[in-house]
Every structure is written in structure tokens, then in C-alpha cells.
Design an enzyme around this catalytic site. Structure first.
Site, PDB file in Angstrom:
ATOM      1  N   TYR A  92      47.418 -51.309 -84.103  1.00  0.00           N
ATOM      2  CA  TYR A  92      46.399 -51.660 -83.243  1.00  0.00           C
ATOM      3  C   TYR A  92      46.332 -53.281 -83.328  1.00  0.00           C
ATOM      4  O   TYR A  92      46.335 -53.485 -84.159  1.00  0.00           O
ATOM      5  CB  TYR A  92      44.653 -51.153 -84.322  1.00  0.00           C
ATOM      6  CG  TYR A  92      44.569 -49.833 -84.055  1.00  0.00           C
ATOM      7  CD1 TYR A  92      43.864 -49.559 -83.217  1.00  0.00           C
ATOM      8  CD2 TYR A  92      44.722 -48.906 -85.660  1.00  0.00           C
ATOM      9  CE1 TYR A  92      43.995 -47.821 -82.907  1.00  0.00           C
ATOM     10  CE2 TYR A  92      44.777 -47.524 -84.937  1.00  0.00           C
ATOM     11  CZ  TYR A  92      44.365 -46.799 -83.925  1.00  0.00           C
ATOM     12  OH  TYR A  92      44.366 -45.837 -83.871  1.00  0.00           O
ATOM     13  N   TYR A 142      34.155 -39.844 -80.830  1.00  0.00           N
ATOM     14  CA  TYR A 142      35.594 -39.347 -80.592  1.00  0.00           C
ATOM     15  C   TYR A 142      35.967 -39.755 -82.172  1.00  0.00           C
ATOM     16  O   TYR A 142      35.891 -41.231 -82.346  1.00  0.00           O
ATOM     17  CB  TYR A 142      36.237 -40.836 -79.805  1.00  0.00           C
ATOM     18  CG  TYR A 142      37.650 -40.263 -79.631  1.00  0.00           C
ATOM     19  CD1 TYR A 142      38.120 -38.813 -79.762  1.00  0.00           C
ATOM     20  CD2 TYR A 142      38.424 -41.235 -79.862  1.00  0.00           C
ATOM     21  CE1 TYR A 142      39.875 -38.465 -79.326  1.00  0.00           C
ATOM     22  CE2 TYR A 142      40.078 -41.061 -79.900  1.00  0.00           C
ATOM     23  CZ  TYR A 142      40.787 -39.176 -79.791  1.00  0.00           C
ATOM     24  OH  TYR A 142      41.436 -39.357 -79.683  1.00  0.00           O
ATOM     25  N   GLY A 197      41.163 -41.705 -93.032  1.00  0.00           N
ATOM     26  CA  GLY A 197      42.145 -41.365 -94.316  1.00  0.00           C
ATOM     27  C   GLY A 197      41.664 -41.845 -95.482  1.00  0.00           C
ATOM     28  O   GLY A 197      40.227 -42.399 -95.592  1.00  0.00           O
ATOM     29  N   VAL A 198      42.508 -41.382 -96.449  1.00  0.00           N
ATOM     30  CA  VAL A 198      41.982 -41.472 -97.813  1.00  0.00           C
ATOM     31  C   VAL A 198      43.338 -42.154 -98.469  1.00  0.00           C
ATOM     32  O   VAL A 198      44.631 -41.328 -98.128  1.00  0.00           O
ATOM     33  CB  VAL A 198      41.262 -40.239 -98.245  1.00  0.00           C
ATOM     34  CG1 VAL A 198      41.332 -40.268 -99.577  1.00  0.00           C
ATOM     35  CG2 VAL A 198      40.261 -39.505 -97.522  1.00  0.00           C
ATOM     36  N   HIS A 258      40.124 -35.049-102.863  1.00  0.00           N
ATOM     37  CA  HIS A 258      38.944 -35.324-104.047  1.00  0.00           C
ATOM     38  C   HIS A 258      37.096 -35.436-103.323  1.00  0.00           C
ATOM     39  O   HIS A 258      36.426 -34.886-103.679  1.00  0.00           O
ATOM     40  CB  HIS A 258      38.793 -36.290-104.880  1.00  0.00           C
ATOM     41  CG  HIS A 258      40.110 -35.983-105.860  1.00  0.00           C
ATOM     42  ND1 HIS A 258      39.312 -36.262-107.176  1.00  0.00           N
ATOM     43  CD2 HIS A 258      40.989 -36.926-105.995  1.00  0.00           C
ATOM     44  CE1 HIS A 258      40.934 -36.194-108.318  1.00  0.00           C
ATOM     45  NE2 HIS A 258      41.572 -36.662-107.291  1.00  0.00           N
ATOM     46  N   GLY A 259      37.486 -34.438-102.330  1.00  0.00           N
ATOM     47  CA  GLY A 259      36.576 -33.729-101.509  1.00  0.00           C
ATOM     48  C   GLY A 259      35.815 -35.556-100.373  1.00  0.00           C
ATOM     49  O   GLY A 259      34.910 -35.321 -99.658  1.00  0.00           O
ATOM     50  N   HIS A 289      41.535 -35.940 -82.246  1.00  0.00           N
ATOM     51  CA  HIS A 289      42.807 -35.003 -81.093  1.00  0.00           C
ATOM     52  C   HIS A 289      43.894 -35.260 -82.943  1.00  0.00           C
ATOM     53  O   HIS A 289      43.554 -36.237 -83.616  1.00  0.00           O
ATOM     54  CB  HIS A 289      43.438 -35.650 -80.710  1.00  0.00           C
ATOM     55  CG  HIS A 289      42.620 -35.699 -78.934  1.00  0.00           C
ATOM     56  ND1 HIS A 289      42.410 -36.614 -78.657  1.00  0.00           N
ATOM     57  CD2 HIS A 289      43.080 -34.745 -78.385  1.00  0.00           C
ATOM     58  CE1 HIS A 289      42.231 -36.598 -77.451  1.00  0.00           C
ATOM     59  NE2 HIS A 289      42.767 -35.595 -76.995  1.00  0.00           N
ATOM     60  N   ASN A 341      50.386 -30.699 -87.859  1.00  0.00           N
ATOM     61  CA  ASN A 341      49.781 -31.055 -88.955  1.00  0.00           C
ATOM     62  C   ASN A 341      48.447 -30.395 -89.460  1.00  0.00           C
ATOM     63  O   ASN A 341      47.567 -29.813 -89.235  1.00  0.00           O
ATOM     64  CB  ASN A 341      49.080 -32.635 -88.765  1.00  0.00           C
ATOM     65  CG  ASN A 341      47.934 -33.231 -90.240  1.00  0.00           C
ATOM     66  OD1 ASN A 341      48.416 -32.635 -91.179  1.00  0.00           O
ATOM     67  ND2 ASN A 341      47.886 -33.989 -89.981  1.00  0.00           N
ATOM     68  N   GLU A 345      38.999 -27.251 -89.065  1.00  0.00           N
ATOM     69  CA  GLU A 345      38.784 -25.862 -88.715  1.00  0.00           C
ATOM     70  C   GLU A 345      37.227 -25.706 -90.506  1.00  0.00           C
ATOM     71  O   GLU A 345      36.498 -25.055 -90.039  1.00  0.00           O
ATOM     72  CB  GLU A 345      39.733 -24.659 -88.929  1.00  0.00           C
ATOM     73  CG  GLU A 345      40.923 -25.267 -87.617  1.00  0.00           C
ATOM     74  CD  GLU A 345      41.389 -23.903 -87.596  1.00  0.00           C
ATOM     75  OE1 GLU A 345      41.920 -23.010 -88.493  1.00  0.00           O
ATOM     76  OE2 GLU A 345      41.749 -24.108 -86.756  1.00  0.00           O
ATOM     77  N   TYR A 390      51.048 -36.809 -78.278  1.00  0.00           N
ATOM     78  CA  TYR A 390      51.487 -38.297 -79.193  1.00  0.00           C
ATOM     79  C   TYR A 390      53.523 -39.006 -78.783  1.00  0.00           C
ATOM     80  O   TYR A 390      54.047 -38.105 -78.591  1.00  0.00           O
ATOM     81  CB  TYR A 390      51.347 -37.936 -80.298  1.00  0.00           C
ATOM     82  CG  TYR A 390      49.897 -37.897 -80.864  1.00  0.00           C
ATOM     83  CD1 TYR A 390      48.904 -39.438 -81.501  1.00  0.00           C
ATOM     84  CD2 TYR A 390      49.720 -36.147 -81.282  1.00  0.00           C
ATOM     85  CE1 TYR A 390      48.131 -38.770 -81.725  1.00  0.00           C
ATOM     86  CE2 TYR A 390      48.035 -36.186 -82.102  1.00  0.00           C
ATOM     87  CZ  TYR A 390      47.160 -37.792 -81.945  1.00  0.00           C
ATOM     88  OH  TYR A 390      46.098 -37.477 -82.406  1.00  0.00           O
TER      89      TYR A 390
END
Length: 223
Positions: A32, A92, A97-98, A105-106, A131, A136, A144, A158
């Protein structure tokens, strides 16, 4: 899910830019421009962002863009029923990200749930969509589990490392948002309208005929 991690959730700040850049470079194969990082931390009319913070470190984040439906692409417009399209917004999800050591860990779940709470307070927002790479599986199961539903398959969406990759589009409706009717729903709706019309015509003919016969015979008719 592993044991709980204690963290707070807040919007991204201008002082977070260097952390966000470093995390995005680790997490995503997309570059970016610097202006984008400035925008997501300052333009609160366009972006809704959240950071999961443990002490002074960002351990997870989510970036979403608020898009007015009438200025969306035709594919995006197709997510909403036409009756909602004029003044509505769609959110959107651009990135989630984690940090690796805090996954499972939620943290991501908490970020998305907090996002939904805030979007539900914005009545003009009718849906949240994103998207995801078709390959993945972990991300697909994640969304879901949060009640997102797959609404489209997009071949070659992509381009990653010079290779075209397929994607799914997932959506979750909020604030009484809903998709356009499917062809089956349109057919059933038209059948219902026809039956309603025929029923109205039958009642009208019944009352008119009964009234005419009463006048002709001069006495009430018996069933």
C-alpha cells in the site's frame, strides 16, 4: 481457540502508522502507498478501523472502508436490493490481521464482532463484505463462523507473486439490509401477486353478481 489474551480495542491512530506498515508487510503480499496509511488513520468519514492493543503493542487490527452504494461498482451494487441502493452504505473489510503468537486467542473474532457492533449503530450501513482467497480454507471457516455467507466466486481476482488466484466474496447484512431477490423469489412473488389479483377480481365479481341478482329477483339469495 487457545487461552484468553487480555487486550483493549480502539481505533487506529496517526501514531500507529509505523506499526501498521510493519505488520502489513509481514501479513499481506500487497503493498500500500504511504498515503493509504495516512488516510486510514485520519479519514474517519471514509474508514472505520480497529486495533487490538496489548500494553502499547498492536497485536491485531482491522481496516474497513465505508462505500456509498450508489458510487460502488456494479458487482458491489448487486449485493443490495435496489430499494436500498440510493442512500445506503456498504462496509468493505480491506485487511484483518493478528500477530502469529496471538492467533487462535479470539483476537480476530473480537475485532470483527466489535466492528459489527459499531456498524449496527450506523443505520445507513446495510452490509459488510470482503474477498478471500478461494484456497484460504481457514479464513473461509472463520468468516462463516461469524455468519458471513458466500455470495460470489470470482476467478482470477487476486494477482499474487505474478500468479492469478481465485476468490470468494462473503457478505453479512446489518440494519435490515438484504440482497436482491433471487429468480425463484421473483417468480414466487409474481405468482403471489397474480393470485392476490385474481382473488380480488373473484370477490368483486361475486359481490357484483349477487347484488345484480338481488335486484333482479327482488329478494335475498340463499346459499
Amino acid at each position: 481457540m487457545l487461552g484468553a489474551v487480555h487486550f483493549t480495542i480502539r481505533p487506529l491512530l496517526a501514531s500507529d502508522v509505523e506499526q501498521i506498515k510493519a505488520l502489513h508487510s509481514q501479513w499481506f503480499p500487497v503493498e500500500y502507498p504511504n498515503s493509504w496509511y495516512q488516510d486510514i488513520t485520519s479519514n474517519t468519514q471514509r474508514y472505520l478501523t480497529l486495533a487490538a492493543v496489548k500494553e502499547s503493542d498492536i497485536i491485531g487490527l482491522i481496516v474497513t472502508e465505508l462505500r456509498q452504494s450508489r458510487s460502488c461498482t456494479p458487482d458491489e451494487m448487486a449485493l443490495l436490493d435496489k430499494s436500498l441502493a440510493s442512500e445506503s452504505f456498504l462496509s468493505y473489510i480491506m485487511t484483518v490481521g493478528v500477530r502469529p503468537q496471538y492467533r487462535r486467542h479470539g483476537v480476530a473474532t473480537s475485532l470483527v464482532k466489535e466492528l459489527l457492533v459499531r456498524l449496527q449503530a450506523m443505520q445507513q450501513v446495510k452490509g459488510v463484505y470482503l474477498h478471500v482467497l478461494a484456497s484460504n480454507k481457514q479464513a473461509i471457516l472463520f468468516y462463516e463462523a461469524l455468519s458471513f455467507a458466500c455470495c460470489d466466486f470470482i476467478p482470477h481476482y487476486y494477482s499474487i507473486m505474478g500468479h492469478l488466484q481465485n476468490a470468494y466474496c462473503y457478505v453479512l447484512y446489518v440494519n435490515d439490509g438484504h440482497p436482491p431477490p433471487t429468480p425463484l423469489k421473483v417468480i414466487l412473488g409474481n405468482i403471489y401477486k397474480l393470485l392476490t389479483f385474481l382473488g380480488t377480481v373473484w370477490i368483486y365479481l361475486y359481490i357484483t353478481t349477487r347484488t345484480t341478482l338481488r335486484r333482479y329477483y327482488g329478494r335475498p339469495l340463499r346459499h
